[in-house]
Motif scaffolding. Structure first.
Motif, PDB file in Angstrom:
ATOM      1  N   SER A   1      43.330  39.990  49.623  1.00  0.00           N
ATOM      2  CA  SER A   1      43.314  39.256  48.350  1.00  0.00           C
ATOM      3  C   SER A   1      42.091  38.351  48.253  1.00  0.00           C
ATOM      4  O   SER A   1      41.439  38.269  47.201  1.00  0.00           O
ATOM      5  CB  SER A   1      44.593  38.423  48.207  1.00  0.00           C
ATOM      6  OG  SER A   1      45.736  39.254  48.153  1.00  0.00           O
ATOM      7  N   PHE A   2      41.766  37.671  49.344  1.00  0.00           N
ATOM      8  CA  PHE A   2      40.604  36.771  49.353  1.00  0.00           C
ATOM      9  C   PHE A   2      39.310  37.558  49.167  1.00  0.00           C
ATOM     10  O   PHE A   2      38.456  37.200  48.345  1.00  0.00           O
ATOM     11  CB  PHE A   2      40.573  35.991  50.671  1.00  0.00           C
ATOM     12  CG  PHE A   2      39.312  35.192  50.867  1.00  0.00           C
ATOM     13  CD1 PHE A   2      39.104  34.008  50.180  1.00  0.00           C
ATOM     14  CD2 PHE A   2      38.313  35.638  51.740  1.00  0.00           C
ATOM     15  CE1 PHE A   2      37.932  33.272  50.348  1.00  0.00           C
ATOM     16  CE2 PHE A   2      37.152  34.916  51.919  1.00  0.00           C
ATOM     17  CZ  PHE A   2      36.957  33.723  51.216  1.00  0.00           C
TER      18      PHE A   2
ATOM     19  N   GLU B   1      38.874  40.494  47.877  1.00  0.00           N
ATOM     20  CA  GLU B   1      38.782  41.099  46.546  1.00  0.00           C
ATOM     21  C   GLU B   1      38.149  40.124  45.559  1.00  0.00           C
ATOM     22  O   GLU B   1      37.253  40.495  44.788  1.00  0.00           O
ATOM     23  CB  GLU B   1      40.165  41.523  46.046  1.00  0.00           C
ATOM     24  CG  GLU B   1      40.103  42.111  44.642  1.00  0.00           C
ATOM     25  CD  GLU B   1      41.456  42.435  44.059  1.00  0.00           C
ATOM     26  OE1 GLU B   1      41.510  42.746  42.845  1.00  0.00           O
ATOM     27  OE2 GLU B   1      42.465  42.385  44.786  1.00  0.00           O
ATOM     28  N   LYS B   2      38.602  38.884  45.603  1.00  0.00           N
ATOM     29  CA  LYS B   2      38.043  37.875  44.692  1.00  0.00           C
ATOM     30  C   LYS B   2      36.555  37.657  44.958  1.00  0.00           C
ATOM     31  O   LYS B   2      35.748  37.556  44.025  1.00  0.00           O
ATOM     32  CB  LYS B   2      38.803  36.554  44.862  1.00  0.00           C
ATOM     33  CG  LYS B   2      40.250  36.623  44.417  1.00  0.00           C
ATOM     34  CD  LYS B   2      40.976  35.324  44.720  1.00  0.00           C
ATOM     35  CE  LYS B   2      42.451  35.425  44.343  1.00  0.00           C
ATOM     36  NZ  LYS B   2      43.206  34.194  44.700  1.00  0.00           N
TER      37      LYS B   2
ATOM     38  N   ARG C   1      34.472  40.855  43.897  1.00  0.00           N
ATOM     39  CA  ARG C   1      34.402  41.036  42.444  1.00  0.00           C
ATOM     40  C   ARG C   1      33.386  40.080  41.818  1.00  0.00           C
ATOM     41  O   ARG C   1      32.821  40.378  40.760  1.00  0.00           O
ATOM     42  CB  ARG C   1      35.782  40.838  41.814  1.00  0.00           C
ATOM     43  CG  ARG C   1      36.721  42.031  42.022  1.00  0.00           C
ATOM     44  CD  ARG C   1      37.990  41.871  41.202  1.00  0.00           C
ATOM     45  NE  ARG C   1      38.927  42.965  41.394  1.00  0.00           N
ATOM     46  CZ  ARG C   1      38.881  44.130  40.755  1.00  0.00           C
ATOM     47  NH1 ARG C   1      37.898  44.354  39.880  1.00  0.00           N
ATOM     48  NH2 ARG C   1      39.794  45.054  40.964  1.00  0.00           N
ATOM     49  N   ARG C   2      33.166  38.949  42.457  1.00  0.00           N
ATOM     50  CA  ARG C   2      32.140  38.017  41.959  1.00  0.00           C
ATOM     51  C   ARG C   2      30.740  38.476  42.327  1.00  0.00           C
ATOM     52  O   ARG C   2      29.775  38.208  41.604  1.00  0.00           O
ATOM     53  CB  ARG C   2      32.401  36.607  42.519  1.00  0.00           C
ATOM     54  CG  ARG C   2      33.591  35.896  41.903  1.00  0.00           C
ATOM     55  CD  ARG C   2      33.539  34.411  42.162  1.00  0.00           C
ATOM     56  NE  ARG C   2      33.652  34.100  43.585  1.00  0.00           N
ATOM     57  CZ  ARG C   2      34.775  33.789  44.205  1.00  0.00           C
ATOM     58  NH1 ARG C   2      35.923  33.756  43.510  1.00  0.00           N
ATOM     59  NH2 ARG C   2      34.793  33.514  45.487  1.00  0.00           N
TER      60      ARG C   2
ATOM     61  N   ARG D   1      42.691  48.117  36.453  1.00  0.00           N
ATOM     62  CA  ARG D   1      42.115  47.132  37.370  1.00  0.00           C
ATOM     63  C   ARG D   1      41.559  47.770  38.641  1.00  0.00           C
ATOM     64  O   ARG D   1      40.520  47.341  39.155  1.00  0.00           O
ATOM     65  CB  ARG D   1      43.158  46.077  37.728  1.00  0.00           C
ATOM     66  CG  ARG D   1      42.648  45.013  38.704  1.00  0.00           C
ATOM     67  CD  ARG D   1      43.684  43.934  38.941  1.00  0.00           C
ATOM     68  NE  ARG D   1      43.234  42.954  39.916  1.00  0.00           N
ATOM     69  CZ  ARG D   1      42.428  41.923  39.663  1.00  0.00           C
ATOM     70  NH1 ARG D   1      41.981  41.744  38.430  1.00  0.00           N
ATOM     71  NH2 ARG D   1      42.066  41.076  40.611  1.00  0.00           N
TER      72      ARG D   1
END
Length: 323
Positions: free
Chosen positions: A37-38, A40-41, A44-45, A194
């Motif tokens: 999860s970390f 991915e964020k 994506r940035r 997504r």
């Protein structure tokens, strides 16, 4: 070395069969999930949001998750061995025990069964939602049964046999690497807006690592159907006919064998995130699915898993003799 692996694998399987996941301890797979999860964020940035950018980000995510999942346990086992050989030995057995998920899956499936047995359909739907990715709010009792049976059948590969194969080859580090790929697929390997491109690398990696284990599990499940006194002929016929129907190259391998063994039909169209996803049907609707089929699927999973363990131990012993 191989004899050592045989003993570890057997003890780990025995511990999982008896106790399941130690709920008092934070599970390593949850750490992997939080890392996914970390990352991915972060990715994506960094990467552009177009098709190629998302695919590249997803490939980087795969490497950034699987590599630590392999190297960190390997490094910790090495350091534990420096303290004392038995420290590394015990730690690896414990990790291998945590990687197995048969007892946990059986327990969660039986929670759905218990709710259905009490005719509490809303509770059964809620408990099923903890196990599957599909929408469960509007499922009938029979659909809840089918979804639970499908989950048990598919996860006989993901939660037991495939980890067993990888741990037989490379111990706990290989087991964690496999579970990292499997967790990636369950979190980002969807075909929705997504994750259609971001999850491509993870989904394909999961297809690759499960290719042989899924087919092995399907064959063993047919044999297990005979041991459980289910419809072995129906299991074999459905396995041969339906095992390649699914969009995933692996999911239907065990689901088809299970459907044939129980004499029910699985698969079909279901809603995911509010949108219908068409899937082929597996097996023949010789009768309606009933709550008892959940317990039958659990027995089939147990018998299949025991057969896989015996096969793994025999093959390891053979390789030890060759060496």
């Amino acid at each position: 070395m191989i004899i050592d692996r045989i003993i570890k694998l057997f003890l780990a399987f025995l511990l999982d069969s008896a106790f399941g996941d130690p709920v008092w301890l934070y599970h390593p797979i949850r750490i992997i999930g939080k890392w996914i999860s970390f990352m991915e964020k972060v990715l994506r940035r960094i990467f552009p949001g177009d098709r190629s950018g998302e695919r590249m980000a997803g490939a980087v995510l795969l490497v950034m998750v699987v590599l630590p999942a392999f190297l960190i346990p390997g490094g910790l086992l090495y350091m534990a061995g420096k303290i004392h050989p038995w420290a590394a030995w015990i730690l690896e057995v414990f990790w291998m025990y945590q990687i197995f998920a048969m007892k946990c899956l059986k327990t969660e499936a039986l929670k759905v069964y218990d709710a259905l047995a009490k005719q509490d359909l809303p509770l059964a739907r809620q408990r099923l939602s903890w196990l599957v990715g599909r929408d469960t709010e509007n499922l009938s009792a029979e659909e809840v049964v089918k979804a639970t049976v499908e989950t048990v059948a598919e996860n006989t590969t993901d939660g037991v046999v495939a980890p067993m194969v990888f741990m037989a080859v490379g111990g706990a580090p290989f087991g964690f690497a496999y579970k990292a790929i499997n967790t990636l697929d369950s979190m980002v390997g969807y075909r929705n807006d997504r994750y259609r491109y971001f999850g491509t690398a993870s989904a394909r990696a999961d297809d690759v690592v499960n290719f042989i284990p899924a087919r092995l599990t399907g064959i063993l499940m047919v044999i297990a159907a005979a041991l459980c006194r289910y419809d072995v002929s129906g299991s074999w016929q459905c396995f041969l006919r339906d095992r390649n129907k699914h969009l995933s190259p692996n999911s239907a391998q065990t689901e088809s064998a299970c459907a044939g063994a129980l004499g029910i039909q699985l698969g079909g169209t279901h809603d995911y995130f509010g949108k219908p996803v068409e899937k082929p049907t597996l097996g023949d609707a010789k009768r309606k699915a009933v709550p008892e089929d959940i317990r039958r699927a659990n027995r089939l999973m147990t018998a299949t898993s025991v057969l896989a363990l015996i096969l793994a131990e025999v093959l390891l012993k053979c390789f030890d003799g060759i060496g």
